[in-house]
Design a protein around this motif. Structure first.
Motif, PDB file in Angstrom:
ATOM      1  N   LYS A  60      63.503  16.905  51.092  1.00 13.41           N
ATOM      2  CA  LYS A  60      62.759  17.943  50.383  1.00 13.41           C
ATOM      3  C   LYS A  60      63.691  18.703  49.447  1.00 13.41           C
ATOM      4  N   PHE A  61      63.225  18.931  48.254  1.00 16.73           N
ATOM      5  CA  PHE A  61      64.049  19.619  47.255  1.00 16.73           C
ATOM      6  C   PHE A  61      63.113  20.335  46.290  1.00 16.73           C
ATOM      7  N   THR A  62      63.656  21.262  45.530  1.00 16.13           N
ATOM      8  CA  THR A  62      62.835  22.023  44.579  1.00 16.13           C
ATOM      9  C   THR A  62      63.123  21.579  43.150  1.00 16.13           C
ATOM     10  N   LEU A  63      62.209  21.907  42.276  1.00 15.90           N
ATOM     11  CA  LEU A  63      62.424  21.570  40.864  1.00 15.90           C
ATOM     12  C   LEU A  63      63.669  22.236  40.290  1.00 15.90           C
ATOM     13  N   PRO A  64      63.904  23.520  40.584  1.00 13.25           N
ATOM     14  CA  PRO A  64      65.148  24.111  40.063  1.00 13.25           C
ATOM     15  C   PRO A  64      66.398  23.388  40.566  1.00 13.25           C
ATOM     16  N   GLN A  65      66.385  22.952  41.827  1.00 11.94           N
ATOM     17  CA  GLN A  65      67.520  22.176  42.327  1.00 11.94           C
ATOM     18  C   GLN A  65      67.697  20.875  41.552  1.00 11.94           C
ATOM     19  N   LEU A  66      66.578  20.206  41.341  1.00 12.03           N
ATOM     20  CA  LEU A  66      66.624  18.934  40.618  1.00 12.03           C
ATOM     21  C   LEU A  66      67.161  19.137  39.201  1.00 12.03           C
ATOM     22  N   GLN A  67      66.706  20.227  38.583  1.00 13.49           N
ATOM     23  CA  GLN A  67      67.189  20.488  37.229  1.00 13.49           C
ATOM     24  C   GLN A  67      68.682  20.817  37.238  1.00 13.49           C
TER      25      GLN A  67
END
Lengths: 236, 236
Positions: A160-167
């Motif tokens: 599980k990860f967030t969009l800000p992390q991915l960015q």
DNA sequence: CAATTAATTGTCAAATGTACAATTATTAAT
DNA sequence: ATTAATAATTGTACATTTGACAATTAATTG
């Protein structure tokens, strides 16, 4: 008479070296060890080892990776064969370099203490033995190339990860800033992400929704040609 | 006491093999030789040779390539290191595969008679020794990948060439047809081509204008990211 | 000069990329 | 309870690129 060997040819040692990438949610990092034997004992180095009889290069790299991290079935890709005759001053040794992408949260710390391993930010790599610096340069370049068109960076993230992390991750790999709106539009348009109901409340008041990879679509689309980055810059 | 070698490790033979591409104006081709020594003497094979002491992999590949074609300064790129323990049944031998792109009109025929070399259409490759078929498969794949974003196919063409020839080449590499109008628009928009006043009168009544590469722009743009092919298909 | 052959050129609609800012959810402080 | 602060989320308009599609041109041959 049957031949038994190729006569009058010189044999050489062949080793593998692993460029191990990890991502801590903020920064892209590399796992390095302190070399445990001469020559260059005590200096920083990539994790590696000699290819053993009966072992392919790939399985050799897998073995070395498991020794250091305890991990199996990680993303592993051959990078390049380094063969300069004098790259190892002691004896001619070829090195087949592999790069690995691991979920940093799964890696087992206790194993790496044996090798005096440490994670280093990519912007802060210490002096290294032999041609290991060049190996890292090429690995960074190849990772950029690959990640521009294939969803390979998810290998660095937890389930599980967030969009800000991915960015953050993409921005770290390309060392550049991206527009939030355009980034999420592009990533979501691949259909690879499944929005969760939970939020990650660390580091923001509002919280950011978790996403999971759609594993099935991921496997299906991995070799397809998506475009994750507008212009990956000047890359070979 | 100083160490002199890495003890208790096994050494192996290391060879290079060259996947040599050429283009005759109509078809994409590969240069193969008849193997001149045991094992597998007399069977079709890629051109190769053992890496010599003091020789890097790249210079070894260059040497082998010159032996067969008489050419120097050709486009040469490392493809992959093949290391299966049993790929050569006689003795463990690693092979560093390189792929080369040559201007078929420059290659010296007399040299290749020594090796019983022949050009084969890519669609008509004979049975080959060891893992050479797999090497060719990977080379084709990598060439597709590369040519989708970098102007590498010009390495296969003579100094002057026509747009229909160029399109034939792209269609051969991607095994698909392209629209003439869209193709020329895309290629010309790179600014890499300089139109000549002469025409090529072979094969058409109207004749097709010759073009030359703008060498300066070519070198400058080679690592830049152009898009030569709409969708390069499913490629790693 | 008409017929043939292949090269060359153009247009429009759809998809994609790029630049740019307001709104929302939540927490902490007043 | 209201407000302030913080970071996540969402939308729009314009420019550029792509993709589908056919008529015209230049040269040769009978």
């Amino acid at each position: 008479m049957e031949l038994k060997r190729y006569n009058r040819q010189n044999r050489m040692l062949v080793a593998v070296d692993c460029i191990i990438f990890g991502f801590d949610g903020q920064q892209l990092k590399l796992l390095l060890i302190k070399r445990g034997f001469e020559p260059e004992q005590g200096r920083w180095s990539l994790m590696g080892g000699f290819v053993q009889p009966g072992e392919s290069f790939e399985s050799s790299a897998q073995r070395v990776l498991k020794q250091l991290t305890g991990l199996e079935n990680v993303y592993l890709e051959q990078l390049y064969a380094f063969g300069d005759p004098h790259r190892d001053p002691l004896e001619r040794t070829a090195s087949i370099a592999y790069f690995a992408l691991i979920d940093i949260s799964k890696y087992e710390k206790q194993l790496s203490s044996e090798y005096h391993a440490e994670w280093f930010s990519l912007k802060n790599i210490p002096s290294l033995i032999f041609d290991h610096k060049e190996m890292i340069r090429m690995a960074k370049e190849k990772l950029r190339y690959k990640a521009a068109f294939h969803p390979v960076l998810f290998e660095l993230l937890p389930a599980k990860f967030t969009l800000p992390q991915l960015q953050n991750l993409y921005e770290g790999v390309y060392e550049s800033m991206m527009d939030k709106r355009n980034f999420s539009r592009k990533i979501l348009s691949t259909g690879l992400l499944i929005k969760q109901k939970q939020k990650d409340k660390e580091g923001s008041k509002k919280g950011a929704f978790y996403y999971k990879l759609d594993k099935k679509k991921y496997r299906h689309l991995f070799n397809a040609f998506l475009k994750f980055v507008p212009d990956p810059g000047n890359i070979k």
